[in-house]
Design an enzyme around this catalytic site. Structure first.
Site, PDB file in Angstrom:
ATOM      1  N   ASN A  16      41.315  42.048  40.093  1.00  0.00           N
ATOM      2  CA  ASN A  16      41.476  42.286  41.528  1.00  0.00           C
ATOM      3  C   ASN A  16      42.420  43.454  41.764  1.00  0.00           C
ATOM      4  O   ASN A  16      43.208  43.808  40.897  1.00  0.00           O
ATOM      5  CB  ASN A  16      42.010  41.029  42.216  1.00  0.00           C
ATOM      6  CG  ASN A  16      41.008  39.904  42.189  1.00  0.00           C
ATOM      7  OD1 ASN A  16      39.821  40.115  42.392  1.00  0.00           O
ATOM      8  ND2 ASN A  16      41.469  38.698  41.912  1.00  0.00           N
ATOM      9  N   CYS A  17      42.321  44.005  42.959  1.00  0.00           N
ATOM     10  CA  CYS A  17      43.170  45.118  43.373  1.00  0.00           C
ATOM     11  C   CYS A  17      44.638  44.752  43.139  1.00  0.00           C
ATOM     12  O   CYS A  17      45.021  43.628  43.438  1.00  0.00           O
ATOM     13  CB  CYS A  17      42.904  45.410  44.846  1.00  0.00           C
ATOM     14  SG  CYS A  17      43.793  46.838  45.477  1.00  0.00           S
ATOM     15  N   PRO A  18      45.434  45.624  42.590  1.00  0.00           N
ATOM     16  CA  PRO A  18      45.189  47.039  42.318  1.00  0.00           C
ATOM     17  C   PRO A  18      44.802  47.348  40.865  1.00  0.00           C
ATOM     18  O   PRO A  18      44.750  48.507  40.486  1.00  0.00           O
ATOM     19  CB  PRO A  18      46.540  47.667  42.635  1.00  0.00           C
ATOM     20  CG  PRO A  18      47.526  46.642  42.139  1.00  0.00           C
ATOM     21  CD  PRO A  18      46.868  45.300  42.463  1.00  0.00           C
ATOM     22  N   LEU A  19      44.541  46.328  40.037  1.00  0.00           N
ATOM     23  CA  LEU A  19      44.297  46.569  38.613  1.00  0.00           C
ATOM     24  C   LEU A  19      43.155  47.544  38.316  1.00  0.00           C
ATOM     25  O   LEU A  19      43.322  48.420  37.458  1.00  0.00           O
ATOM     26  CB  LEU A  19      44.082  45.250  37.873  1.00  0.00           C
ATOM     27  CG  LEU A  19      45.361  44.459  37.578  1.00  0.00           C
ATOM     28  CD1 LEU A  19      45.025  43.130  36.922  1.00  0.00           C
ATOM     29  CD2 LEU A  19      46.302  45.257  36.712  1.00  0.00           C
ATOM     30  N   ASP A  43      35.385  43.688  41.981  1.00  0.00           N
ATOM     31  CA  ASP A  43      36.254  43.583  43.161  1.00  0.00           C
ATOM     32  C   ASP A  43      35.547  44.243  44.345  1.00  0.00           C
ATOM     33  O   ASP A  43      35.245  45.436  44.307  1.00  0.00           O
ATOM     34  CB  ASP A  43      37.589  44.266  42.870  1.00  0.00           C
ATOM     35  CG  ASP A  43      38.556  44.206  44.039  1.00  0.00           C
ATOM     36  OD1 ASP A  43      38.265  43.514  45.037  1.00  0.00           O
ATOM     37  OD2 ASP A  43      39.611  44.859  43.959  1.00  0.00           O
TER      38      ASP A  43
END
Length: 78
Positions: A16-19, A43
């Site tokens: 998920n954000c920000p990965l 995502d």
């Protein structure tokens, strides 16, 4: 869309954000100018995130697709 040949592939599925953006940045930083990274994400925010990131950094999204909840981006390093 015609087939784009990527120099590298990065699978960010399940992240998920920000990965996805952080991992994409790290991978692109290791590439040569003109090379293409294929980044795969699940995502739903990736479409907006990748466009914003590319505009901010000067890299170019040369192709993208969405299929069954999987988002694929082809990013060319500037």
């Amino acid at each position: 869309m015609s087939e784009i040949t990527a120099n590298r592939t990065l699978d960010c599925s399940g992240m998920n954000c920000p990965l996805p953006i952080l991992k994409t940045k790290k991978e692109v930083d290791q590439m040569q100018s003109g090379e293409i990274l294929k980044m795969i994400s699940t995502d739903s925010g990736s479409a907006n995130d990748m466009t914003s990131w590319a505009n901010r950094t000067g890299h170019k999204i040369v192709g993208s697709s969405t299929e069954g909840g999987t988002y694929t981006f082809y990013i060319q390093k500037s």
